[in-house]
Enzyme design. Structure first.
Site, PDB file in Angstrom:
ATOM      1  N   ARG A   3      -7.150 -53.299 -33.384  1.00  0.00           N
ATOM      2  CA  ARG A   3      -8.039 -54.193 -32.644  1.00  0.00           C
ATOM      3  C   ARG A   3      -9.252 -54.573 -33.481  1.00  0.00           C
ATOM      4  O   ARG A   3      -9.783 -53.772 -34.243  1.00  0.00           O
ATOM      5  CB  ARG A   3      -8.513 -53.500 -31.366  1.00  0.00           C
TER       6      ARG A   3
ATOM      7  N   CYS B 237     -13.036 -56.342 -32.463  1.00  0.00           N
ATOM      8  CA  CYS B 237     -13.854 -56.694 -31.302  1.00  0.00           C
ATOM      9  C   CYS B 237     -15.246 -57.020 -31.802  1.00  0.00           C
ATOM     10  O   CYS B 237     -15.860 -56.202 -32.489  1.00  0.00           O
ATOM     11  CB  CYS B 237     -13.891 -55.541 -30.302  1.00  0.00           C
TER      12      CYS B 237
END
Length: 118
Positions: free
Chosen positions: A96, A98
């Site tokens: 991920r 972010c």
């Protein structure tokens, strides 16, 4: 390449589709929440639900996500976002990124896109 449109997700707000499939991979467009007046946890849950239905329309699911990119309008929402995100993915922990962006479409607090396997 196959183009995916899901009648269960909010309509695209521009000239793009919900996702594309190439080989055994699904590439989703960023998914926004439905309720733009809601708090970050509600918006995050809605964006993740929209992501889930787009993946299902392509023949995949959250459990097959390889990578997400998550955009927050305020990085101070990171911890609250993480709570909702962790519940949605459970023991599955895809790669991920972010980060905070200057603004998101329609004034949303969060947008999430993914790459998944079929």
């Amino acid at each position: 390449m196959k183009t995916i449109f899901s009648d269960k997700a909010p309509a695209a707000i521009g000239p793009y589709c919900h996702a594309t499939v190439s080989g055994n991979l699904v590439f989703t467009s960023g998914q926004l929440p439905r309720d733009l007046e809601a708090d970050i946890k509600t918006q995050s849950a809605q964006a993740l639900e929209n992501l889930s239905v787009v993946l299902e329309s392509a023949g995949s699911c959250l459990c097959k996500v390889l990578k997400t990119t998550c955009f927050l309008s305020d990085i101070k929402d990171f911890a609250a976002f993480n709570e909702v995100y962790a519940k949605a993915f459970g023991d599955h922990k895809p790669a991920r990124s972010c980060f905070q962006v200057a603004a998101l479409p329609k004034g949303a607090k969060v947008e999430i896109e993914a790459i998944a396997e079929l």
